[in-house]
Design an enzyme around this catalytic site. Sequence first.
Site, PDB file in Angstrom:
ATOM      1  N   GLU A   1      11.349  -3.999  12.476  1.00 13.58           N
ATOM      2  CA  GLU A   1      12.490  -3.380  11.784  1.00 13.58           C
ATOM      3  C   GLU A   1      13.711  -3.405  12.695  1.00 13.58           C
ATOM      4  OE1 GLU A   1       9.611  -1.869  12.399  1.00 13.58           O
ATOM      5  OE2 GLU A   1       8.712  -1.118  10.558  1.00 13.58           O
TER       6      GLU A   1
ATOM      7  N   ASP B   1       0.804  -1.224   0.000  1.00 18.84           N
ATOM      8  CA  ASP B   1       0.000   0.000   0.000  1.00 18.84           C
ATOM      9  C   ASP B   1       0.844   1.284   0.000  1.00 18.84           C
ATOM     10  OD1 ASP B   1       0.909  -0.667   2.517  1.00 18.84           O
ATOM     11  OD2 ASP B   1      -0.860   0.085   3.560  1.00 18.84           O
TER      12      ASP B   1
HETATM   13  N1  UDP Z   1      -0.280  -7.590   5.839  1.00 17.20           N
HETATM   14  C1  UDP Z   1      -0.327  -8.962   5.835  1.00 17.20           C
HETATM   15  N2  UDP Z   1      -1.201  -9.604   6.687  1.00 17.20           N
HETATM   16  C2  UDP Z   1      -2.036  -8.924   7.521  1.00 17.20           C
HETATM   17  C3  UDP Z   1      -1.971  -7.523   7.527  1.00 17.20           C
HETATM   18  C4  UDP Z   1      -1.072  -6.877   6.685  1.00 17.20           C
HETATM   19  O1  UDP Z   1       0.386  -9.601   5.072  1.00 17.20           O
HETATM   20  O2  UDP Z   1      -2.801  -9.568   8.246  1.00 17.20           O
HETATM   21  C5  UDP Z   1       0.654  -6.901   4.930  1.00 17.20           C
HETATM   22  C6  UDP Z   1       0.035  -5.725   4.162  1.00 17.20           C
HETATM   23  O3  UDP Z   1      -0.483  -6.148   2.916  1.00 17.20           O
HETATM   24  C7  UDP Z   1       1.192  -4.755   4.022  1.00 17.20           C
HETATM   25  C8  UDP Z   1       2.048  -5.053   5.263  1.00 17.20           C
HETATM   26  O4  UDP Z   1       1.666  -6.341   5.734  1.00 17.20           O
HETATM   27  O5  UDP Z   1       1.955  -5.011   2.859  1.00 17.20           O
HETATM   28  C9  UDP Z   1       1.822  -4.043   6.375  1.00 17.20           C
HETATM   29  O6  UDP Z   1       0.457  -3.994   6.706  1.00 17.20           O
HETATM   30  P1  UDP Z   1      -0.386  -2.647   6.688  1.00 17.20           P
HETATM   31  O7  UDP Z   1      -0.095  -1.900   5.441  1.00 17.20           O
HETATM   32  O8  UDP Z   1      -1.799  -2.989   6.940  1.00 17.20           O
HETATM   33  O9  UDP Z   1       0.214  -1.940   7.960  1.00 17.20           O
HETATM   34  P2  UDP Z   1       0.722  -0.465   8.189  1.00 17.20           P
HETATM   35  O10 UDP Z   1       2.198  -0.564   8.289  1.00 17.20           O
HETATM   36  O11 UDP Z   1       0.296   0.374   7.030  1.00 17.20           O
HETATM   37  O12 UDP Z   1       0.076  -0.092   9.451  1.00 17.20           O
HETATM   38 MN    MN Z   2       0.643   0.004   5.049  1.00 12.57          MN
END
Ligand code: UDP
Ligand code: MN
Length: 461
Positions: free
Chosen positions: A370, A287
């Site tokens: 990270e 995303d």
């Molecule tokens: N993701 C995943 N499984 C989950 C939730 C998220 O594989 O149950 C992936 C999601 O597609 C993205 C990454 O993990 O590439 C980080 O998740 P997200 O973007 O929802 O988190 P953010 O860092 O934006 O809060």
């Molecule tokens: Mn994200």
Amino acid sequence: MPSAHYQALAVEPQASDDNDNDEEELVVHWAANLQPSSSSHNHARYHKQLATSSGWEDRLPTPGRGMAPRLSRRRYWMLLVVPLFIVCYFVFSSPLLLGQAGGDGDDDDANNFEPHNGIGKRRHQEQILELREFLQDHSFKSGILYGTTAHALNEPLLICSDSSDDHRLYIQDKPRIAYAQLPIIYFVTPTYPRREQIPELTRLAYTLLHVPRLHWLVANDQEKCDTFLDTLLSGFGIPFTHMASPMPSKFRKSKPAPRGVANRRAALLWLQQHNLTNGVLYFGDDDNTYDLRLFSEIRQTQRVSMFPVGLIADYAVSGPVVRDGKVVAFLDSWVAGRRWPVDMAGFAVNLAYMSQYPNVNMPYKPGYEEDLFLRSIGLRIDQIEPRGNNCTDILVWHTQTKSKKSPVVNVESKYLDGRSNLGPLFRSLKLMGVASASDTAGHAAVISKNGKGRSHSYFLS
Ligand code: UDP
Ligand code: MN
């Protein structure tokens, strides 16, 4: 307590490291911070008791029994206790004293406590404690993670489809062959089924289509291979590997859940299994928004390169602080004891460098992925290569797509045949996880013409 999944890490201070005393500082901060914080509670409770106690007021002389002593008591409370209370409030509610700031405890850490990754403020002190235990229970030697029950990379990893062929005739304005000497970027994208998955991956693919010498590792967070994804990915012509690598079920309900960790771990395992020691690893979520200049910047990473990520948490940015061309510290609103307070999209790693650390790992520890990953590859601050014009450009954005539930559309299946496009359209939407049709439930399918809505049977029968 060490997690059953991943044994806690402990970091041995490394002599030549600028970060040497981080763990000790963390401990000191934690110990120093805990006490004021708990005593602030005691103070609060104590004052509350004073304020609400019916006993002491009753014991004071009433005006009828003599005004002077009562006034002097009041003045006593006003002059001593109220200012004391105010001082206590300001002192003990400081994030620094509550242990919410980490790092070296400079004043400018005071505001660095706002989390991202879905971790609530109230849990910060607890998080720092957990991190501390985690670090104590693990051991690093020369940057290598040790521990007999350390949860090594062993995720279930089902390869669904892959292709090392680059079908793209031209990339940017040159034929593909013109780029043949460049190191390959292994772009790891964790992804998971939801209605936005296909649009996200499509948008990302159209960015990656412009990037030469890139292998796209798409790791889907589900047990089985998704054939729709196989077709979609192979259609782009980008070299790719599609794997299925589900989050362990025990983490699914945890809050916050380790999002995208199982799949990134699977991709790390894939890199290990293929003995890839040439090229550059980058974790690129499905995303985010990527500037094409990012790829030229990370491609020549020698060990670990870093750069700012836009739209992260409270400051809307997270990234290194650079002085005289060197990374000296980090700007990120959520420190929480992290030695490397950076976003997943804010660094790239050279595979030859990473391969020196066979115990490379990314623990299932939400918020600390990270940090612990970078600790597992023995990174030192003086080794970091700042990118993006000495970390002044934003080449990647932590954009987030609003997520909604897939709707059910009430349309009778007898009409979803060859008479119109709607049959194939709904079958495709279903495969993509976007929407589904139902005979009995959901939003009534209204079809309109000339501004007049009618039931679907009017047009389809
Ligand atoms: N993701 C995943 N499984 C989950 C939730 C998220 O594989 O149950 C992936 C999601 O597609 C993205 C990454 O993990 O590439 C980080 O998740 P997200 O973007 O929802 O988190 P953010 O860092 O934006 O809060
Ligand atoms: Mn994200």
